[in-house]
Motif scaffolding. Structure first.
Motif, PDB file in Angstrom:
ATOM      1  N   GLU A 206       0.832  -1.206   0.000  1.00 12.22           N
ATOM      2  CA  GLU A 206       0.000   0.000   0.000  1.00 12.22           C
ATOM      3  C   GLU A 206       0.867   1.256   0.000  1.00 12.22           C
ATOM      4  OE1 GLU A 206      -3.372   1.551  -0.781  1.00 12.22           O
ATOM      5  OE2 GLU A 206      -3.477  -0.547  -0.140  1.00 12.22           O
ATOM      6  N   LEU A 207       1.969   1.229   0.742  1.00 11.27           N
ATOM      7  CA  LEU A 207       2.868   2.380   0.756  1.00 11.27           C
ATOM      8  C   LEU A 207       3.443   2.653  -0.627  1.00 11.27           C
ATOM      9  CD1 LEU A 207       5.159   2.370   3.942  1.00 11.27           C
ATOM     10  CD2 LEU A 207       3.688   4.221   3.105  1.00 11.27           C
ATOM     11  N   GLN A 208       3.857   1.591  -1.309  1.00 10.30           N
ATOM     12  CA  GLN A 208       4.432   1.772  -2.645  1.00 10.30           C
ATOM     13  C   GLN A 208       3.416   2.370  -3.609  1.00 10.30           C
ATOM     14  OE1 GLN A 208       7.114  -1.426  -4.243  1.00 10.30           O
ATOM     15  NE2 GLN A 208       6.522  -2.462  -2.357  1.00 10.30           N
ATOM     16  N   HIS A 209       2.174   1.925  -3.524  1.00 10.12           N
ATOM     17  CA  HIS A 209       1.144   2.473  -4.411  1.00 10.12           C
ATOM     18  C   HIS A 209       0.839   3.932  -4.059  1.00 10.12           C
ATOM     19  CE1 HIS A 209       0.690  -1.622  -5.785  1.00 10.12           C
ATOM     20  NE2 HIS A 209      -0.112  -1.192  -6.723  1.00 10.12           N
ATOM     21  N   LEU A 210       0.866   4.257  -2.782  1.00  6.06           N
ATOM     22  CA  LEU A 210       0.661   5.644  -2.388  1.00  6.06           C
ATOM     23  C   LEU A 210       1.792   6.522  -2.927  1.00  6.06           C
ATOM     24  CD1 LEU A 210      -0.427   8.041  -0.705  1.00  6.06           C
ATOM     25  CD2 LEU A 210       0.736   7.060   1.281  1.00  6.06           C
ATOM     26  N   LEU A 211       3.029   6.052  -2.794  1.00 10.53           N
ATOM     27  CA  LEU A 211       4.171   6.851  -3.230  1.00 10.53           C
ATOM     28  C   LEU A 211       4.302   6.906  -4.740  1.00 10.53           C
ATOM     29  CD1 LEU A 211       6.833   5.760  -0.574  1.00 10.53           C
ATOM     30  CD2 LEU A 211       5.491   7.876  -0.650  1.00 10.53           C
ATOM     31  N   SER A 212       3.552   6.067  -5.459  1.00 10.58           N
ATOM     32  CA  SER A 212       3.580   6.083  -6.921  1.00 10.58           C
ATOM     33  C   SER A 212       2.625   7.109  -7.516  1.00 10.58           C
ATOM     34  CB  SER A 212       3.228   4.692  -7.477  1.00 10.58           C
ATOM     35  OG  SER A 212       4.208   3.745  -7.119  1.00 10.58           O
ATOM     36  N   VAL A 213       1.795   7.709  -6.707  1.00  6.38           N
ATOM     37  CA  VAL A 213       0.852   8.718  -7.188  1.00  6.38           C
ATOM     38  C   VAL A 213       1.632   9.906  -7.742  1.00  6.38           C
ATOM     39  CG1 VAL A 213      -0.915  10.364  -6.424  1.00  6.38           C
ATOM     40  CG2 VAL A 213      -0.970   8.003  -5.610  1.00  6.38           C
ATOM     41  N   ASP A 214       1.095  10.532  -8.771  1.00  5.40           N
ATOM     42  CA  ASP A 214       1.806  11.640  -9.421  1.00  5.40           C
ATOM     43  C   ASP A 214       2.285  12.695  -8.426  1.00  5.40           C
ATOM     44  OD1 ASP A 214       1.690  10.654 -11.981  1.00  5.40           O
ATOM     45  OD2 ASP A 214      -0.174  11.669 -12.496  1.00  5.40           O
ATOM     46  N   GLU A 215       1.394  13.190  -7.582  1.00  4.68           N
ATOM     47  CA  GLU A 215       1.741  14.275  -6.667  1.00  4.68           C
ATOM     48  C   GLU A 215       1.285  13.916  -5.249  1.00  4.68           C
ATOM     49  OE1 GLU A 215       2.650  16.432  -4.669  1.00  4.68           O
ATOM     50  OE2 GLU A 215       3.872  17.421  -6.121  1.00  4.68           O
ATOM     51  N   THR A 219      -0.383  14.925   0.677  1.00  3.94           N
ATOM     52  CA  THR A 219      -0.918  13.812   1.446  1.00  3.94           C
ATOM     53  C   THR A 219       0.117  13.270   2.423  1.00  3.94           C
ATOM     54  OG1 THR A 219      -2.429  13.187  -0.329  1.00  3.94           O
ATOM     55  CG2 THR A 219      -1.894  11.489   1.279  1.00  3.94           C
ATOM     56  N   VAL A 220       1.353  13.097   1.959  1.00  9.39           N
ATOM     57  CA  VAL A 220       2.413  12.592   2.836  1.00  9.39           C
ATOM     58  C   VAL A 220       2.670  13.582   3.978  1.00  9.39           C
ATOM     59  CG1 VAL A 220       4.875  12.040   2.951  1.00  9.39           C
ATOM     60  CG2 VAL A 220       3.483  11.147   1.080  1.00  9.39           C
ATOM     61  N   ARG A 222       0.450  15.527   5.389  1.00  8.52           N
ATOM     62  CA  ARG A 222      -0.637  15.372   6.360  1.00  8.52           C
ATOM     63  C   ARG A 222      -0.471  14.080   7.164  1.00  8.52           C
ATOM     64  NH1 ARG A 222      -3.936  15.790   2.332  1.00  8.52           N
ATOM     65  NH2 ARG A 222      -5.206  13.995   2.965  1.00  8.52           N
ATOM     66  N   MET A 223      -0.083  13.025   6.498  1.00 12.26           N
ATOM     67  CA  MET A 223       0.144  11.759   7.209  1.00 12.26           C
ATOM     68  C   MET A 223       1.212  11.937   8.292  1.00 12.26           C
ATOM     69  SD  MET A 223       0.127   9.030   4.055  1.00 12.26           S
ATOM     70  CE  MET A 223       0.429   7.598   5.103  1.00 12.26           C
ATOM     71  N   TYR A 224       2.231  12.716   7.973  1.00 12.00           N
ATOM     72  CA  TYR A 224       3.300  12.962   8.941  1.00 12.00           C
ATOM     73  C   TYR A 224       2.787  13.835  10.088  1.00 12.00           C
ATOM     74  CZ  TYR A 224       7.774  14.624  10.805  1.00 12.00           C
ATOM     75  OH  TYR A 224       8.823  14.938  11.628  1.00 12.00           O
ATOM     76  N   GLN A 225       2.099  14.902   9.744  1.00 11.13           N
ATOM     77  CA  GLN A 225       1.595  15.818  10.763  1.00 11.13           C
ATOM     78  C   GLN A 225       0.572  15.160  11.670  1.00 11.13           C
ATOM     79  OE1 GLN A 225       0.144  18.875   8.178  1.00 11.13           O
ATOM     80  NE2 GLN A 225       2.210  19.665   7.703  1.00 11.13           N
ATOM     81  N   GLN A 226      -0.201  14.226  11.131  1.00 11.79           N
ATOM     82  CA  GLN A 226      -1.227  13.538  11.903  1.00 11.79           C
ATOM     83  C   GLN A 226      -0.704  12.282  12.611  1.00 11.79           C
ATOM     84  OE1 GLN A 226      -4.075  12.911   8.781  1.00 11.79           O
ATOM     85  NE2 GLN A 226      -4.772  15.030   8.765  1.00 11.79           N
TER      86      GLN A 226
END
Length: 393
Positions: A206-215, A219-220, A222-226
């Protein structure tokens, strides 16, 4: 009644035959193919839902001489192997029990019941295979129009059913969402510790697919801040978030293909050992582990791009250059040369096969790289200098 726009895949003759075999009343297109067609995006995979049991699906396909594979038959999924590409056909389902990692399901004949167990409203749109009329139980069309990723029902309940939905939410939000759903954001942040109980393979995928998104930058962030990212990547700190932002900007400026592994490297400290540990934890392949560790070894400036490409290979050299803020353009189309010298030639010059041959070969290669990969004549001269002991130093 809203309709699915006619797309190339909706006109496929093999799909029309599939509808005929299973019965129009027993088939609806669902999921990504419907969502992406509505957004005008390319469609990669086609999924169908049916009230027929898996056994019935297999029997009808067999009778029509359509090959099938029981890819997930315990969960109701059969893949029909069609000339135009495979189609996953899944029996309507309802959850009997869930524990956050896996669900016990029962087959159903109720379309709404099947829709209710899906994750997001934009993934619960069904299209009639003939008229292309859409069935939308949870106002997914409005969410799609407003580019909002919204859980079906109570987001906390959906997440407790399958903890991976937290990462799926962020992936879909990065890919499709412009409008944030505040309730979904709060639920993901609140229940993030549940991610610790998931299999490492699922998290890594799931992480790899998230990081494959164009931009994925916003999101990353917000994930860090949250404090969501820290659950799955505790190695990531403020410095790494900045490095990630700069990398995505550099990729865009260089028109470089996005890479999940390169982006993952940016989210980790520049230490090969740490990268190897993360790769093992996320169950990455050996090739991915090696690439991640090489990308993480960026404490020193990358130096000459051509020399870097020769030593590491083009792909990993581009990783290192982009992560260091350097332009990879000089090596994108550069034909990586081969040293025009073999060990046998050194033996033929009177050197006994063994360590001395390897040493001379390496010395010639190092000077050849330093001089910018000159041609055969210069390599012969370099070899002569090495053999005569006239090399620099």
């Amino acid at each position: 009644m809203a309709e699915l726009p006619k797309a190339e895949w909706t006109r496929r003759e093999d799909l029309a035959k599939l509808v005929e075999v299973l019965g129009r009343e027993n088939l609806r297109w669902v999921g990504g193919a419907v969502r992406d067609t509505l957004l005008g995006n390319p469609v990669k995979d086609i999924d169908a839902a049916t009230p027929l049991t898996p056994d019935e699906v297999v029997a009808r396909l067999k009778e029509a001489q359509i090959r099938s594979v029981p890819t997930g038959i315990d969960h109701g999924t059969v893949t029909a192997l069609l000339p135009g590409g495979p189609v996953e056909i899944t029996t309507l389902r309802k959850d009997v029990s869930t524990d956050g990692r896996r669900a016990t399901i029962a087959f159903s004949d109720d379309w709404r019941e099947d829709a209710a167990r899906r994750d997001f409203t934009i993934n619960a749109l069904y299209a009639d295979p003939v008229t292309l009329e859409l069935t939308d139980f949870f106002d997914g069309l409005t969410d799609l129009e407003e580019r909002r990723v919204r859980f079906i029902g109570d987001p906390r309940e959906r997440i407790r059913e399958d903890h991976l939905r937290i990462l799926r939410y962020y992936r879909f939000q990065a890919r499709f969402g412009y409008t944030l759903d505040e309730e979904a954001e709060r639920a993901c942040a609140e229940l993030a510790p549940m991610l610790k109980g998931l299999s490492r393979e699922r998290v890594g995928w799931e992480l790899q697919h998230l990081l494959s998104v164009d931009e994925p930058t916003a999101t990353v962030q917000r994930m860090y801040q949250q404090s969501v990212l820290g659950v799955v990547l505790p190695e990531t700190g403020d410095r790494e978030i900045v490095a990630f932002e700069k990398l995505v900007e550099a990729e865009c400026a260089a028109a470089a293909p996005r890479s999940a592994i390169r982006r993952l490297a940016a989210l980790l400290p520049p230490e090969p050992k740490a990268a190897e540990q993360v790769a093992a934890r996320l169950r990455l392949s050996s090739a991915q582990k090696q690439r991640l560790a090489t990308a993480a070894d960026r404490g020193m400036p990358p130096g000459d791009p051509h020399a870097l490409a020769y030593r590491l290979g083009r792909e990993q050299a581009i990783d290192r250059l982009l992560l260091s803020g350097e332009d990879p353009a000089p090596i994108v189309d550069w034909p990586i040369p081969r040293l025009p010298l073999k060990g046998g030639e050194i033996v033929a010059r009177g050197i006994t096969a063994g360590p001395e041959v390897a040493r001379i070969l390496q010395a010639v290669e190092a000077r050849w790289i330093e001089e910018g990969f000159p041609g055969r004549a210069r390599v012969e001269a370099l070899l002569g200098e090495e053999l005569s002991g006239k090399s620099p130093g």
